[in-house]
Scaffold this motif. Sequence first.
Motif, PDB file in Angstrom:
ATOM      1  N   ILE A 163      -8.893 -14.846 -17.539  1.00  0.00           N
ATOM      2  CA  ILE A 163      -9.626 -14.877 -18.801  1.00  0.00           C
ATOM      3  C   ILE A 163      -9.092 -15.966 -19.731  1.00  0.00           C
ATOM      4  CG2 ILE A 163      -8.254 -13.210 -20.120  1.00  0.00           C
ATOM      5  CD1 ILE A 163     -12.121 -13.368 -19.873  1.00  0.00           C
ATOM      6  N   GLY A 164      -7.823 -16.351 -19.563  1.00  0.00           N
ATOM      7  CA  GLY A 164      -7.271 -17.445 -20.361  1.00  0.00           C
ATOM      8  C   GLY A 164      -7.928 -18.774 -20.020  1.00  0.00           C
ATOM      9  N   GLN A 165      -8.123 -19.036 -18.743  1.00  0.00           N
ATOM     10  CA  GLN A 165      -8.781 -20.279 -18.339  1.00  0.00           C
ATOM     11  C   GLN A 165     -10.247 -20.258 -18.747  1.00  0.00           C
ATOM     12  OE1 GLN A 165      -9.466 -21.274 -14.073  1.00  0.00           O
ATOM     13  NE2 GLN A 165      -8.282 -23.130 -14.532  1.00  0.00           N
ATOM     14  N   THR A 166     -10.870 -19.095 -18.701  1.00  0.00           N
ATOM     15  CA  THR A 166     -12.259 -18.977 -19.137  1.00  0.00           C
ATOM     16  C   THR A 166     -12.385 -19.346 -20.609  1.00  0.00           C
ATOM     17  OG1 THR A 166     -12.498 -17.184 -17.534  1.00  0.00           O
ATOM     18  CG2 THR A 166     -14.237 -17.420 -19.172  1.00  0.00           C
ATOM     19  N   TRP A 167     -11.435 -18.892 -21.401  1.00  0.00           N
ATOM     20  CA  TRP A 167     -11.391 -19.271 -22.818  1.00  0.00           C
ATOM     21  C   TRP A 167     -11.324 -20.788 -22.961  1.00  0.00           C
ATOM     22  CZ3 TRP A 167     -11.393 -17.092 -27.729  1.00  0.00           C
ATOM     23  CH2 TRP A 167     -10.935 -17.908 -28.752  1.00  0.00           C
ATOM     24  N   GLN A 168     -10.481 -21.413 -22.187  1.00  0.00           N
ATOM     25  CA  GLN A 168     -10.316 -22.860 -22.261  1.00  0.00           C
ATOM     26  C   GLN A 168     -11.601 -23.601 -21.934  1.00  0.00           C
ATOM     27  OE1 GLN A 168      -6.986 -23.707 -19.697  1.00  0.00           O
ATOM     28  NE2 GLN A 168      -5.510 -22.662 -21.027  1.00  0.00           N
ATOM     29  N   PHE A 169     -12.398 -23.082 -20.990  1.00  0.00           N
ATOM     30  CA  PHE A 169     -13.672 -23.715 -20.651  1.00  0.00           C
ATOM     31  C   PHE A 169     -14.567 -23.832 -21.880  1.00  0.00           C
ATOM     32  CE2 PHE A 169     -13.542 -22.198 -15.937  1.00  0.00           C
ATOM     33  CZ  PHE A 169     -12.794 -23.317 -15.602  1.00  0.00           C
ATOM     34  N   VAL A 170     -14.622 -22.766 -22.685  1.00  0.00           N
ATOM     35  CA  VAL A 170     -15.468 -22.785 -23.878  1.00  0.00           C
ATOM     36  C   VAL A 170     -14.801 -23.611 -24.980  1.00  0.00           C
ATOM     37  CG1 VAL A 170     -16.712 -21.390 -25.578  1.00  0.00           C
ATOM     38  CG2 VAL A 170     -16.364 -20.510 -23.260  1.00  0.00           C
ATOM     39  N   ASP A 171     -13.513 -23.437 -25.126  1.00  0.00           N
ATOM     40  CA  ASP A 171     -12.787 -24.129 -26.196  1.00  0.00           C
ATOM     41  C   ASP A 171     -12.850 -25.649 -26.042  1.00  0.00           C
ATOM     42  OD1 ASP A 171     -11.163 -24.068 -28.538  1.00  0.00           O
ATOM     43  OD2 ASP A 171      -9.402 -24.475 -27.309  1.00  0.00           O
ATOM     44  N   THR A 172     -12.838 -26.141 -24.805  1.00  0.00           N
ATOM     45  CA  THR A 172     -12.869 -27.586 -24.557  1.00  0.00           C
ATOM     46  C   THR A 172     -14.285 -28.134 -24.453  1.00  0.00           C
ATOM     47  OG1 THR A 172     -12.726 -27.209 -22.166  1.00  0.00           O
ATOM     48  CG2 THR A 172     -10.649 -27.554 -23.362  1.00  0.00           C
ATOM     49  N   GLY A 173     -15.293 -27.256 -24.492  1.00  0.00           N
ATOM     50  CA  GLY A 173     -16.670 -27.712 -24.411  1.00  0.00           C
ATOM     51  C   GLY A 173     -17.205 -27.861 -23.005  1.00  0.00           C
ATOM     52  N   ASN A 174     -16.405 -27.521 -21.981  1.00  0.00           N
ATOM     53  CA  ASN A 174     -16.895 -27.589 -20.606  1.00  0.00           C
ATOM     54  C   ASN A 174     -17.988 -26.545 -20.354  1.00  0.00           C
ATOM     55  OD1 ASN A 174     -15.264 -29.718 -19.426  1.00  0.00           O
ATOM     56  ND2 ASN A 174     -13.525 -28.356 -19.775  1.00  0.00           N
ATOM     57  N   ALA A 175     -17.934 -25.465 -21.101  1.00  0.00           N
ATOM     58  CA  ALA A 175     -19.000 -24.462 -21.090  1.00  0.00           C
ATOM     59  C   ALA A 175     -19.388 -24.189 -22.536  1.00  0.00           C
ATOM     60  CB  ALA A 175     -18.537 -23.183 -20.406  1.00  0.00           C
ATOM     61  N   GLU A 176     -20.673 -24.165 -22.799  1.00  0.00           N
ATOM     62  CA  GLU A 176     -21.126 -23.933 -24.172  1.00  0.00           C
ATOM     63  C   GLU A 176     -21.094 -22.465 -24.558  1.00  0.00           C
ATOM     64  OE1 GLU A 176     -22.922 -25.400 -21.812  1.00  0.00           O
ATOM     65  OE2 GLU A 176     -23.152 -27.503 -22.366  1.00  0.00           O
ATOM     66  N   LEU A 177     -21.056 -21.592 -23.541  1.00  0.00           N
ATOM     67  CA  LEU A 177     -21.101 -20.153 -23.771  1.00  0.00           C
ATOM     68  C   LEU A 177     -20.186 -19.483 -22.754  1.00  0.00           C
ATOM     69  CD1 LEU A 177     -22.794 -18.060 -25.517  1.00  0.00           C
ATOM     70  CD2 LEU A 177     -24.284 -17.847 -23.520  1.00  0.00           C
ATOM     71  N   GLY A 178     -19.526 -18.404 -23.162  1.00  0.00           N
ATOM     72  CA  GLY A 178     -18.637 -17.753 -22.207  1.00  0.00           C
ATOM     73  C   GLY A 178     -18.285 -16.327 -22.595  1.00  0.00           C
ATOM     74  N   PHE A 179     -18.054 -15.518 -21.559  1.00  0.00           N
ATOM     75  CA  PHE A 179     -17.534 -14.165 -21.762  1.00  0.00           C
ATOM     76  C   PHE A 179     -16.014 -14.243 -21.859  1.00  0.00           C
ATOM     77  CE2 PHE A 179     -21.593 -12.882 -19.730  1.00  0.00           C
ATOM     78  CZ  PHE A 179     -21.978 -11.862 -20.599  1.00  0.00           C
ATOM     79  N   VAL A 180     -15.458 -13.773 -22.951  1.00  0.00           N
ATOM     80  CA  VAL A 180     -14.011 -13.841 -23.178  1.00  0.00           C
ATOM     81  C   VAL A 180     -13.505 -12.480 -23.645  1.00  0.00           C
ATOM     82  CG1 VAL A 180     -14.105 -16.306 -23.743  1.00  0.00           C
ATOM     83  CG2 VAL A 180     -14.294 -14.616 -25.580  1.00  0.00           C
ATOM     84  N   ALA A 181     -12.200 -12.370 -23.736  1.00  0.00           N
ATOM     85  CA  ALA A 181     -11.599 -11.143 -24.280  1.00  0.00           C
ATOM     86  C   ALA A 181     -11.703 -11.163 -25.799  1.00  0.00           C
ATOM     87  CB  ALA A 181     -10.137 -11.042 -23.856  1.00  0.00           C
TER      88      ALA A 181
END
Length: 242
Positions: A163-181
């Motif tokens: 879930i930490g890497q998933t957060w990074q995907f959204v935070d860096t703009g690699n994904a515009e939307l994401g499921f996070v904690a």
Amino acid sequence: MKQLLSVLLVGACACALHSGAVQADEVKVAVAANFKGTIERIGKEFTAKTGHSVVISSAATGVLYTQISHGAPFDLFLSADVSTPQKLEAEGKGSERFTYAIGQLGLWKKGGPAPDEATLRGWKGNLAIANPRTAPYGAAAMATLEQLKIDPKQYRLLTGANIGQTWQFVDTGNAELGFVAWANLVEAGKTGEAWAVPNQLYPAIEQQGLVLKKGEAVDALVAWLKGPGQSTIKDAGYALPQ
């Protein structure tokens, strides 16, 4: 002279015993990625109060399971689910399971406005999600899509190892939307940019701990997590166990 020597030896033994009783120890904790920031804060509070230090290793729950199964020298496992500690306990790897937090899922779109169910239904771009095979938050995200009858194939899924890497995907703009904690959103002050996914859309993310190696410092940390640490856990964006 013999009497004096006897007194000195008794005194030395007493001092050694007293010193051992108050000696600080180290607790090696394997923690699910979503709880890393929270256990770091709890660790500082715990160390300041007890003198025991907390050494943290963080990864997806499934990855930590593999490490523990192969003999990684952890003292305490803080999982993001129930089934993994149960499995380790059944395999004889630990004991004294306990629930320390109830995780909550969030849908984040950096920069706002906050997304909602309609956003999720109409989205056709990148969607970040933790690996549902190893990360309970990823499994919760997939359960949410299933409950809403949304085909995940409508997205370009970016799967994070945890879930930490998933957060990074959204935070860096690699994904515009994401499921996070949700706890990560609270920690970053981003709750205004997110939708708190209704908990009836996914199975409860009950997060359990498992004692892997008994010891005074480990017992003290477990007691802290069940007691004084609960207020820190709640403030971090988790629900508390009943």
